[in-house]
Design a protein around this motif. Structure first.
Motif, PDB file in Angstrom:
ATOM      1  N   PHE A   1       0.830  -1.208   0.000  1.00  0.00           N
ATOM      2  CA  PHE A   1       0.000   0.000   0.000  1.00  0.00           C
ATOM      3  C   PHE A   1       0.862   1.254   0.000  1.00  0.00           C
ATOM      4  O   PHE A   1       0.593   2.212  -0.731  1.00  0.00           O
ATOM      5  CB  PHE A   1      -0.924   0.000   1.217  1.00  0.00           C
ATOM      6  CG  PHE A   1      -1.803   1.211   1.292  1.00  0.00           C
ATOM      7  CD1 PHE A   1      -2.881   1.359   0.434  1.00  0.00           C
ATOM      8  CD2 PHE A   1      -1.555   2.215   2.225  1.00  0.00           C
ATOM      9  CE1 PHE A   1      -3.692   2.487   0.499  1.00  0.00           C
ATOM     10  CE2 PHE A   1      -2.358   3.341   2.293  1.00  0.00           C
ATOM     11  CZ  PHE A   1      -3.439   3.477   1.429  1.00  0.00           C
ATOM     12  N   GLU A   2       1.913   1.259   0.814  1.00  0.00           N
ATOM     13  CA  GLU A   2       2.815   2.412   0.855  1.00  0.00           C
ATOM     14  C   GLU A   2       3.479   2.626  -0.500  1.00  0.00           C
ATOM     15  O   GLU A   2       3.586   3.770  -0.978  1.00  0.00           O
ATOM     16  CB  GLU A   2       3.872   2.199   1.937  1.00  0.00           C
ATOM     17  CG  GLU A   2       4.917   3.309   2.033  1.00  0.00           C
ATOM     18  CD  GLU A   2       4.346   4.634   2.500  1.00  0.00           C
ATOM     19  OE1 GLU A   2       5.025   5.663   2.292  1.00  0.00           O
ATOM     20  OE2 GLU A   2       3.233   4.642   3.066  1.00  0.00           O
TER      21      GLU A   2
ATOM     22  N   ARG B   1       3.700   5.727  -5.693  1.00  0.00           N
ATOM     23  CA  ARG B   1       3.544   5.789  -7.152  1.00  0.00           C
ATOM     24  C   ARG B   1       2.457   6.787  -7.532  1.00  0.00           C
ATOM     25  O   ARG B   1       2.599   7.578  -8.466  1.00  0.00           O
ATOM     26  CB  ARG B   1       3.197   4.412  -7.719  1.00  0.00           C
ATOM     27  CG  ARG B   1       4.330   3.413  -7.683  1.00  0.00           C
ATOM     28  CD  ARG B   1       4.011   2.198  -8.544  1.00  0.00           C
ATOM     29  NE  ARG B   1       2.808   1.496  -8.102  1.00  0.00           N
ATOM     30  CZ  ARG B   1       2.809   0.505  -7.213  1.00  0.00           C
ATOM     31  NH1 ARG B   1       3.951   0.123  -6.653  1.00  0.00           N
ATOM     32  NH2 ARG B   1       1.677  -0.091  -6.879  1.00  0.00           N
ATOM     33  N   ARG B   2       1.349   6.758  -6.806  1.00  0.00           N
ATOM     34  CA  ARG B   2       0.234   7.655  -7.116  1.00  0.00           C
ATOM     35  C   ARG B   2       0.637   9.115  -6.915  1.00  0.00           C
ATOM     36  O   ARG B   2       0.309   9.979  -7.742  1.00  0.00           O
ATOM     37  CB  ARG B   2      -0.969   7.318  -6.232  1.00  0.00           C
ATOM     38  CG  ARG B   2      -2.173   8.208  -6.458  1.00  0.00           C
ATOM     39  CD  ARG B   2      -3.265   7.876  -5.457  1.00  0.00           C
ATOM     40  NE  ARG B   2      -3.902   6.620  -5.759  1.00  0.00           N
ATOM     41  CZ  ARG B   2      -5.118   6.513  -6.308  1.00  0.00           C
ATOM     42  NH1 ARG B   2      -5.803   7.596  -6.606  1.00  0.00           N
ATOM     43  NH2 ARG B   2      -5.641   5.335  -6.526  1.00  0.00           N
ATOM     44  N   VAL B   3       1.338   9.390  -5.818  1.00  0.00           N
ATOM     45  CA  VAL B   3       1.752  10.761  -5.552  1.00  0.00           C
ATOM     46  C   VAL B   3       2.699  11.261  -6.632  1.00  0.00           C
ATOM     47  O   VAL B   3       2.573  12.390  -7.127  1.00  0.00           O
ATOM     48  CB  VAL B   3       2.395  10.860  -4.153  1.00  0.00           C
ATOM     49  CG1 VAL B   3       3.099  12.201  -3.969  1.00  0.00           C
ATOM     50  CG2 VAL B   3       1.338  10.665  -3.074  1.00  0.00           C
ATOM     51  N   VAL B   4       3.641  10.414  -7.043  1.00  0.00           N
ATOM     52  CA  VAL B   4       4.575  10.809  -8.097  1.00  0.00           C
ATOM     53  C   VAL B   4       3.830  11.073  -9.401  1.00  0.00           C
ATOM     54  O   VAL B   4       4.082  12.058 -10.108  1.00  0.00           O
ATOM     55  CB  VAL B   4       5.658   9.734  -8.288  1.00  0.00           C
ATOM     56  CG1 VAL B   4       6.456   9.978  -9.563  1.00  0.00           C
ATOM     57  CG2 VAL B   4       6.598   9.710  -7.087  1.00  0.00           C
ATOM     58  N   GLN B   5       2.883  10.193  -9.750  1.00  0.00           N
ATOM     59  CA  GLN B   5       2.129  10.359 -10.985  1.00  0.00           C
ATOM     60  C   GLN B   5       1.305  11.641 -10.994  1.00  0.00           C
ATOM     61  O   GLN B   5       1.249  12.367 -11.998  1.00  0.00           O
ATOM     62  CB  GLN B   5       1.200   9.162 -11.197  1.00  0.00           C
ATOM     63  CG  GLN B   5       1.922   7.878 -11.567  1.00  0.00           C
ATOM     64  CD  GLN B   5       1.015   6.666 -11.491  1.00  0.00           C
ATOM     65  OE1 GLN B   5      -0.156   6.754 -11.124  1.00  0.00           O
ATOM     66  NE2 GLN B   5       1.547   5.506 -11.845  1.00  0.00           N
TER      67      GLN B   5
ATOM     68  N   ILE C   1       8.055  14.848  -1.177  1.00  0.00           N
ATOM     69  CA  ILE C   1       6.761  15.072  -1.814  1.00  0.00           C
ATOM     70  C   ILE C   1       5.638  14.455  -0.984  1.00  0.00           C
ATOM     71  O   ILE C   1       4.556  15.033  -0.836  1.00  0.00           O
ATOM     72  CB  ILE C   1       6.752  14.484  -3.241  1.00  0.00           C
ATOM     73  CG1 ILE C   1       7.752  15.222  -4.127  1.00  0.00           C
ATOM     74  CG2 ILE C   1       5.353  14.565  -3.858  1.00  0.00           C
ATOM     75  CD1 ILE C   1       7.941  14.584  -5.496  1.00  0.00           C
ATOM     76  N   MET C   2       5.907  13.286  -0.407  1.00  0.00           N
ATOM     77  CA  MET C   2       4.888  12.599   0.377  1.00  0.00           C
ATOM     78  C   MET C   2       4.428  13.442   1.564  1.00  0.00           C
ATOM     79  O   MET C   2       3.268  13.376   1.978  1.00  0.00           O
ATOM     80  CB  MET C   2       5.422  11.263   0.882  1.00  0.00           C
ATOM     81  CG  MET C   2       5.651  10.224  -0.212  1.00  0.00           C
ATOM     82  SD  MET C   2       4.133   9.556  -0.888  1.00  0.00           S
ATOM     83  CE  MET C   2       3.505   8.618   0.503  1.00  0.00           C
ATOM     84  N   THR C   3       5.335  14.231   2.145  1.00  0.00           N
ATOM     85  CA  THR C   3       4.993  15.031   3.322  1.00  0.00           C
ATOM     86  C   THR C   3       4.515  16.439   2.965  1.00  0.00           C
ATOM     87  O   THR C   3       4.132  17.204   3.853  1.00  0.00           O
ATOM     88  CB  THR C   3       6.201  15.141   4.267  1.00  0.00           C
ATOM     89  OG1 THR C   3       7.309  15.740   3.559  1.00  0.00           O
ATOM     90  CG2 THR C   3       6.619  13.764   4.765  1.00  0.00           C
TER      91      THR C   3
ATOM     92  N   MET D   1      -7.044  11.053  -0.872  1.00  0.00           N
ATOM     93  CA  MET D   1      -7.945  10.534  -1.892  1.00  0.00           C
ATOM     94  C   MET D   1      -8.233   9.046  -1.682  1.00  0.00           C
ATOM     95  O   MET D   1      -9.302   8.556  -2.065  1.00  0.00           O
ATOM     96  CB  MET D   1      -7.354  10.754  -3.286  1.00  0.00           C
ATOM     97  CG  MET D   1      -7.263  12.207  -3.706  1.00  0.00           C
ATOM     98  SD  MET D   1      -6.358  12.415  -5.267  1.00  0.00           S
ATOM     99  CE  MET D   1      -7.439  11.528  -6.410  1.00  0.00           C
ATOM    100  N   VAL D   2      -7.284   8.322  -1.100  1.00  0.00           N
ATOM    101  CA  VAL D   2      -7.478   6.885  -0.875  1.00  0.00           C
ATOM    102  C   VAL D   2      -7.703   6.602   0.609  1.00  0.00           C
ATOM    103  O   VAL D   2      -7.257   5.606   1.152  1.00  0.00           O
ATOM    104  CB  VAL D   2      -6.295   6.061  -1.432  1.00  0.00           C
ATOM    105  CG1 VAL D   2      -6.286   6.103  -2.947  1.00  0.00           C
ATOM    106  CG2 VAL D   2      -4.956   6.552  -0.883  1.00  0.00           C
TER     107      VAL D   2
END
Length: 334
Positions: free
Chosen positions: A235-236, A241-245, A261-263, A273-274
């Protein structure tokens, strides 16, 4: 009793794979789902997205239907403002003629793309405003009572393909209630409206010749694995991947840059969103889904999985089927 369980297959084109690999995986999933008791599989219309292969939604449905025997298949959904209602009536009339009793048609009004892609689709930005009228025109073609004198959907006329209204806001819920159609909330990627939208739909539902009682489908994400740790690792990775996309938009980043970016506010927004995600062992996922179904007042859950590879993706649905027992379906004609 448990909600009915279904699948949302986004036809992912994973890194290093081709679109054909994605379609082959979709066939494998449908064959698995057919033997494991899932109710239906839906495919979503997206355009100009390198990681999603379901842009020609009706064609993909036809391909999977030709390689399966009984499971229901459909669009979750067709973005109707991208198309003429007659064209969609013909496409899905063809599908249900070839595969009787197996085809669903979920309808949304979002573009399924960005502004440039809307132009490439020749979509009028104001076309979403006509969505309610276009739904009624489409419905009439399928019933054989065309609203355009002298024009029929052939094939399509009289096929009565079941319609579902999709939404991520109160608009879709209100329209579904007014038309007496089933409502599917996109809570798997747009969770904020879920409770209010479903409550509004149930309160304002008007019975129709299609449906006597409200029927709610809620989207939810899931990754099931043999261990809790493996499921959360997957999941992580999928979240990264989703955040990068979505934030990077094609840029390449180092792992350290992805951490930043994640933070960031943008990364946290994507993570939200998820928010509705069941992650863990099959028993843990089952417990979460039961609680989510009650929270969502859902008759049916449609599960999307972002597992790390095709094998793990298929395994999620296989493991979940081991622990799931669905309530009887009470949606007539579906």
């Amino acid at each position: 009793m448990s909600a009915v369980l279904s699948i949302l297959d986004l036809a992912y084109i994973r890194e290093g794979d081709t679109a054909r690999d994605s379609f082959d995986a979709s066939v494998k999933l449908a064959q698995l789902a057919e033997t494991r008791g899932y109710r239906r599989i839906w495919y979503a219309e997206h355009h100009n997205m390198p990681s999603i292969g379901s842009s020609a939604t009706s064609v993909l449905i036809a391909h999977v239907a030709a390689h399966t025997e009984s499971i229901r298949l459909g669009a979750g959904g067709i973005m109707l403002p991208n198309h003429a209602p007659l064209t969609i009536a013909e496409q899905f009339g063809t599908l249900v003629t070839l595969h009787p009793g197996r085809i669903d048609l979920g309808l949304g009004r979002a573009p399924g793309s960005d502004q440039k892609t809307m132009y490439a689709l020749r979509r009028d930005p104001a076309s979403a405003d006509r969505f309610p009228q276009d739904v009624l025109e489409l419905q009439a073609y399928l019933r054989g009572v065309s609203r355009v004198p002298g024009v029929d959907a052939i094939p399509g006329k009289g096929t009565n393909v079941p319609l579902y209204i999709l939404g991520s806001s109160l608009f879709g819920a209100q329209l579904a209630a007014k038309l007496g159609l089933p409502y599917a909330n996109a809570s798997h990627f747009s969770p904020d409206s879920l409770v209010d939208a479903v409550t509004l739909y149930r309160e304002r539902f008007e019975p129709s010749e299609d449906l006597s009682e409200p029927y709610v489908i809620a989207g939810v994400n899931a990754i099931a694995a043999d261990t809790t740790e493996d499921a959360h690792r997957q999941f992580e990775a999928s979240l990264r991947r989703r955040v990068v996309q979505m934030v990077g938009r094609g840029q390449k980043f180092t792992p350290e840059e992805v951490d930043l970016i994640m933070t960031s506010p943008a990364g946290q927004q994507v993570a939200q969103m998820v928010r509705y995600s069941a992650v863990g062992t099959p028993t843990e996922v089952r417990t979460y889904l039961d609680e989510f179904a009650e929270h969502a007042q859902a008759d049916e859950l449609i599960v999307a999985s972002h597992a790390e590879n095709t094998e793990s993706w298929l395994k999620t649905y296989d493991l979940l089927a081991d622990v799931w027992r669905s309530a009887p379906v009470r949606l007539s004609g579906s």
